[in-house]
Each structure stands twice: as C-alpha cells, then as structure tokens.
Motif scaffolding. Structure first.
Motif, PDB file in Angstrom:
ATOM      1  N   SER A 297       0.843  -1.196   0.000  1.00  0.00           N
ATOM      2  CA  SER A 297       0.000   0.000   0.000  1.00  0.00           C
ATOM      3  C   SER A 297       0.879   1.247   0.000  1.00  0.00           C
ATOM      4  N   GLU A 298       0.266   2.378  -0.301  1.00  0.00           N
ATOM      5  CA  GLU A 298       1.029   3.635  -0.359  1.00  0.00           C
ATOM      6  C   GLU A 298       1.708   3.926   0.979  1.00  0.00           C
ATOM      7  N   LYS A 299       0.984   3.703   2.065  1.00  0.00           N
ATOM      8  CA  LYS A 299       1.542   3.939   3.397  1.00  0.00           C
ATOM      9  C   LYS A 299       2.678   2.956   3.696  1.00  0.00           C
ATOM     10  N   GLY A 300       2.478   1.695   3.307  1.00  0.00           N
ATOM     11  CA  GLY A 300       3.492   0.672   3.544  1.00  0.00           C
ATOM     12  C   GLY A 300       4.752   0.925   2.730  1.00  0.00           C
ATOM     13  N   ARG A 301       4.573   1.325   1.464  1.00  0.00           N
ATOM     14  CA  ARG A 301       5.730   1.620   0.604  1.00  0.00           C
ATOM     15  C   ARG A 301       6.534   2.794   1.153  1.00  0.00           C
ATOM     16  N   GLU A 302       5.845   3.798   1.671  1.00  0.00           N
ATOM     17  CA  GLU A 302       6.536   4.965   2.221  1.00  0.00           C
ATOM     18  C   GLU A 302       7.355   4.574   3.452  1.00  0.00           C
ATOM     19  N   LYS A 303       6.787   3.686   4.262  1.00  0.00           N
ATOM     20  CA  LYS A 303       7.499   3.192   5.444  1.00  0.00           C
ATOM     21  C   LYS A 303       8.762   2.432   5.026  1.00  0.00           C
ATOM     22  N   LEU A 304       8.603   1.560   4.022  1.00  0.00           N
ATOM     23  CA  LEU A 304       9.731   0.780   3.512  1.00  0.00           C
ATOM     24  C   LEU A 304      10.782   1.691   2.888  1.00  0.00           C
ATOM     25  N   LYS A 305      10.339   2.645   2.113  1.00  0.00           N
ATOM     26  CA  LYS A 305      11.242   3.574   1.430  1.00  0.00           C
ATOM     27  C   LYS A 305      12.121   4.332   2.428  1.00  0.00           C
ATOM     28  N   LYS A 306      11.511   4.882   3.469  1.00  0.00           N
ATOM     29  CA  LYS A 306      12.260   5.672   4.449  1.00  0.00           C
ATOM     30  C   LYS A 306      13.277   4.815   5.206  1.00  0.00           C
ATOM     31  N   GLN A 307      12.855   3.606   5.588  1.00  0.00           N
ATOM     32  CA  GLN A 307      13.775   2.750   6.337  1.00  0.00           C
ATOM     33  C   GLN A 307      14.927   2.286   5.450  1.00  0.00           C
ATOM     34  N   ALA A 308      14.622   1.962   4.195  1.00  0.00           N
ATOM     35  CA  ALA A 308      15.669   1.526   3.265  1.00  0.00           C
ATOM     36  C   ALA A 308      16.670   2.650   3.009  1.00  0.00           C
ATOM     37  N   GLU A 309      16.187   3.867   2.862  1.00  0.00           N
ATOM     38  CA  GLU A 309      17.080   5.010   2.639  1.00  0.00           C
ATOM     39  C   GLU A 309      18.034   5.195   3.815  1.00  0.00           C
ATOM     40  N   LEU A 310      17.515   5.022   5.033  1.00  0.00           N
ATOM     41  CA  LEU A 310      18.361   5.152   6.222  1.00  0.00           C
ATOM     42  C   LEU A 310      19.421   4.049   6.275  1.00  0.00           C
ATOM     43  N   VAL A 311      19.017   2.821   5.918  1.00  0.00           N
ATOM     44  CA  VAL A 311      19.951   1.685   5.929  1.00  0.00           C
ATOM     45  C   VAL A 311      21.075   1.906   4.917  1.00  0.00           C
ATOM     46  N   ILE A 312      20.712   2.310   3.702  1.00  0.00           N
ATOM     47  CA  ILE A 312      21.707   2.518   2.642  1.00  0.00           C
ATOM     48  C   ILE A 312      22.649   3.664   3.005  1.00  0.00           C
ATOM     49  N   GLU A 313      22.086   4.734   3.545  1.00  0.00           N
ATOM     50  CA  GLU A 313      22.906   5.883   3.958  1.00  0.00           C
ATOM     51  C   GLU A 313      23.905   5.477   5.037  1.00  0.00           C
ATOM     52  N   LYS A 314      23.450   4.680   6.005  1.00  0.00           N
ATOM     53  CA  LYS A 314      24.350   4.223   7.078  1.00  0.00           C
ATOM     54  C   LYS A 314      25.467   3.349   6.515  1.00  0.00           C
ATOM     55  N   GLN A 315      25.128   2.457   5.578  1.00  0.00           N
ATOM     56  CA  GLN A 315      26.145   1.592   4.979  1.00  0.00           C
ATOM     57  C   GLN A 315      27.192   2.411   4.227  1.00  0.00           C
ATOM     58  N   MET A 316      26.756   3.477   3.563  1.00  0.00           N
ATOM     59  CA  MET A 316      27.694   4.353   2.856  1.00  0.00           C
ATOM     60  C   MET A 316      28.608   5.077   3.843  1.00  0.00           C
ATOM     61  N   LYS A 317      28.033   5.570   4.929  1.00  0.00           N
ATOM     62  CA  LYS A 317      28.835   6.261   5.946  1.00  0.00           C
ATOM     63  C   LYS A 317      29.842   5.315   6.590  1.00  0.00           C
ATOM     64  N   ASP A 318      29.413   4.073   6.831  1.00  0.00           N
ATOM     65  CA  ASP A 318      30.286   3.098   7.491  1.00  0.00           C
ATOM     66  C   ASP A 318      31.525   2.780   6.654  1.00  0.00           C
ATOM     67  N   VAL A 319      31.344   2.581   5.342  1.00  0.00           N
ATOM     68  CA  VAL A 319      32.502   2.226   4.514  1.00  0.00           C
ATOM     69  C   VAL A 319      33.421   3.431   4.319  1.00  0.00           C
ATOM     70  N   ILE A 320      32.857   4.638   4.272  1.00  0.00           N
ATOM     71  CA  ILE A 320      33.692   5.841   4.185  1.00  0.00           C
ATOM     72  C   ILE A 320      34.534   5.980   5.450  1.00  0.00           C
ATOM     73  N   ARG A 321      33.897   5.769   6.607  1.00  0.00           N
ATOM     74  CA  ARG A 321      34.614   5.877   7.879  1.00  0.00           C
ATOM     75  C   ARG A 321      35.723   4.829   7.971  1.00  0.00           C
ATOM     76  N   LYS A 322      35.443   3.623   7.503  1.00  0.00           N
ATOM     77  CA  LYS A 322      36.448   2.558   7.560  1.00  0.00           C
ATOM     78  C   LYS A 322      37.652   2.899   6.683  1.00  0.00           C
ATOM     79  N   ALA A 323      37.390   3.390   5.473  1.00  0.00           N
ATOM     80  CA  ALA A 323      38.480   3.764   4.565  1.00  0.00           C
ATOM     81  C   ALA A 323      39.296   4.923   5.138  1.00  0.00           C
ATOM     82  N   GLN A 324      38.621   5.842   5.831  1.00  0.00           N
ATOM     83  CA  GLN A 324      39.307   7.006   6.401  1.00  0.00           C
ATOM     84  C   GLN A 324      40.134   6.637   7.625  1.00  0.00           C
TER      85      GLN A 324
END
Length: 384
Positions: A297-324
């Motif tokens: 549903s529209e509400k469910g997709r929005e919930k999934l979208k926001k959580q997925a964006e946070l997960v992907i952003e965290k994974q990007m930050k983690d690998v940058i921090r590790k390389a640094q």
C-alpha cells in the motif's frame, strides 16, 4: 593486349602474396602450453617468486573436451620463472588465453608493481586479464580447486567476474583499469578477493569483498556489503540486492532488487574546508517480503522507502569511515573529483590529501524509488 595480360597476372600474384601467406609466428597447439590462469606466490627461503599456471590440455576424441593441469616454477623474477618453466616442460607458454592473474596476500601487502610489471610488458598477455587477491595461504591453492561446472578453475573465476552486477559484492578489475587507478591522482585502487569454499563434492573459489590498496600495497579488506556501498558512491553500482531488516511493526525482512543507481559526487567549500556532497538515486523493485506486513500500500511503501534510505545511507557512511580511519585510503576517488572539478584547490591540497581525506566531511543524500510489477502482488496471508 599482351601487356594487359602481363599486368593482370602480376597484379593477381601480388594479391595472392597478401591473402595466401601463412602466419609468420604460427605454432602447433601441441608445441605450446595454453595458459588459462596465473598465480604468483613468494618463495620465502630465498626471497624468490613461485609462478604457477593453469594449462589447458585438449582431450582426443570425437567431441572437443578439455582438461587442466597446474604447473609451478621458482625464479628470482617472474620472467626468470617463466623461462625456467620452458626448459622443464619443453614447451613455451601461450599467454594470450590467460584469463585471471591471482596474487598472494603476502605479495599484495609488500607491493604488487613488481609482479604486474611482467604481465604488463609481455606482448601476449591481454590488457583485459582479470586481477584478484587470494585470501588463502597461497595463490596457487585457488588454481588447484575442483569444479564440475567448468573445464578450468580460471574459466570458473572468469564467469563469476563477468557476472559482477548480479550481486555487486566485489569489484571486477582488469589489468588496464588497475594500472589506471595506480597512476591517477586522488584515487586508490581495489581488487576482488578470492578464497576456497566447499560445495558438495567441489572445492571451488568464491569471490567476495575487496582488497584495499594504498599506492601499490594492500592495507586491508572491505566485505561484500561495504564493496557494494563503495560502488554506489563511485557511481559504478549496476545491480544486486538490498536487504532491509525489521521493517514495520511485524519486523519484516524485505529484499529490494536494484534496477538502476545514479550517484553524483560534488566537492564544495565550507568555511575554507572541502566537503564532499554525495547524492544517490536508486530505482529498486520488491523482490521478496518475508512476512505478512503490508508494504505494498502507499503507506506501507513509504514506510519501507524511508527505512531503506536510512539503511543505505548508514552503509555508505560506514565504509567511508572505515576507509578514512582504518586504511587512510581514498578508494572512492574523492581526491580525483576535486582534481577534476576544483583544479586550483587541488593544487593547494594535493600534497596533503592523504591527511585531509582522514577527516574529510561528507554529506550523503539517498533517494529510493520503488518500482516494478511486484507492487501489484499482495503479501501472502495465513488464515486462522
């Protein structure tokens, strides 16, 4: 009329000289060792190299079949080992069919310029040969694996490397690409990592994660998830799957198939310091919902979208921090972006970029678009 016939005859002979002559360097297949893969190790006792090659052995019969064998030779240099191999096997190596070049962890840590110099100079070795780092004790162990799916281990590895985008948990790198990264300003190289796994009756090499380099020396590893995040940051992500865990009230796990990803990295000056702005937009489809949470549903997709964006952003930050912090290695090419887009600023920071990179600030923005026909499929319900 007679002169015209003579001219035609001479012209015909000249054409035949070009199209009917044989190859000047023609060699019978039985006179050479057809090399399909190469592995390089260090011989510790005398600081020599061990060169191992996987050779193809065609089998006689009505159907064309191939077998493979691994032979090794020691030498003060790889060139020396290759020539010594000729005297012992009584055949020259035919290097044009070499698909993979595997480097031991020990050599990778010491510096690999010396070993890749040989294959870079050899006219027979193709510039698109794949490079890998072995996580086993030796690189030779990788070539000694057993598989029923392919005639050679090198062919097995090549197929995996060509299908990189199915998982995006390693970065397939050819010789010319690695040399380009080594010589470019503001970027550090990576190579895929291989190791042995047991699958039923087969002992085969797996490829997962990346070896991180600083100049030509390996300084550590990043795993498959971190490699995928690195590819996303570098705008090289072509496919794969994001798994988002514990979505919603029912803690549902969701697999998102990556259709398309686009990342723009832009350096900006903030209070006199360089900040890297990273904007990623990703198109995904719902590949699997492990639970009965309504995420269609529209509400469910929005919930999934926001959580997925946070997960992907965290994974990007983690690998940058590790390389640094752990490796001090700019595997994302941030310095190269500054070099291209802010050349005057790069002249100021070039000599100290390694130190600047360690504390470089980043601003990450992730936008996820959920698309695909799976949106029409409702989660499976279980009755009372």
């Amino acid at each position: 009329m007679k002169n015209i016939k003579i001219i035609i005859l001479v012209f015909t002979i000249l054409i035949c000289l070009f199209i009917l002559t044989g190859c000047w360097n023609y060699r019978e297949i039985s006179d050479v060792n057809i090399i399909n893969g190469v592995a390089v190790d260090k011989y510790k006792e005398k600081e020599k190299y061990i060169l191992s090659v996987e050779i193809i052995k065609p089998k006689a019969g009505q159907e064309f079949k191939m077998d493979a064998d691994v032979i090794s030779e020691k030498g003060d240099t790889l060139f020396d080992a290759a020539r010594t191999m000729i005297t012992h096997s009584a055949k020259r190596g035919y290097w044009s069919h070499a698909k993979v070049f595997i480097i031991s962890e020990e050599i990778a840590k010491e510096g690999i310029v010396n070993v890749i110099d040989y294959i870079n100079r050899d006219a027979e070795v193709r510039a698109d040969i794949w490079l890998l780092v072995s996580k086993e004790k030796t690189a030779k162990e990788i070539l000694e694996g057993k598989t029923k799916l392919h005639a050679t281990i090198s062919a097995h590895l090549e197929d995996k490397l060509k299908n990189e985008k199915s998982t995006s948990k390693f970065k397939a790198v050819e010789l010319h690409q690695f040399l380009n990264d080594l010589s470019s300003e503001g970027i550090s190289a990576v190579l895929p990592v291989t190791y042995m796994v047991t699958k039923k009756e087969d002992i085969v090499p797996e490829i997962y994660g990346s070896a991180v380099f600083k100049k030509d020396k390996m300084v550590g590893y990043i795993d498959g998830i971190e490699t995928r995040s690195m590819l996303l940051i570098k705008d090289e992500l072509k496919g794969g799957v994001f798994v988002v865990e514990d979505v919603g009230e029912k803690s549902t796990d969701v697999s998102l198939e990556i259709f398309k990803a686009k990342t723009k990295v832009k350096p900006i000056l903030k209070d006199g310091n360089i900040v890297m702005r990273i904007d990623s937009e990703i198109d995904v489809g719902i590949g699997e919902i492990m639970g009965d949470e309504d995420l269609i549903s529209e509400k469910g997709r929005e919930k999934l979208k926001k959580q997925a964006e946070l997960v992907i952003e965290k994974q990007m930050k983690d690998v940058i921090r590790k390389a640094q912090k752990e490796y001090e290695s700019d595997i994302f090419g941030f310095g190269n972006v500054v070099y291209r887009e802010m050349p005057n600023e790069w002249k100021k920071v070039k000599c100290s970029w390694s130190q600047i990179f360690k504390n470089l600030d980043t601003q990450i923005n992730v936008k996820l678009n959920i698309k695909g026909s799976a949106l029409t499929s409702k989660p499976i319900k279980i009755g009372d």
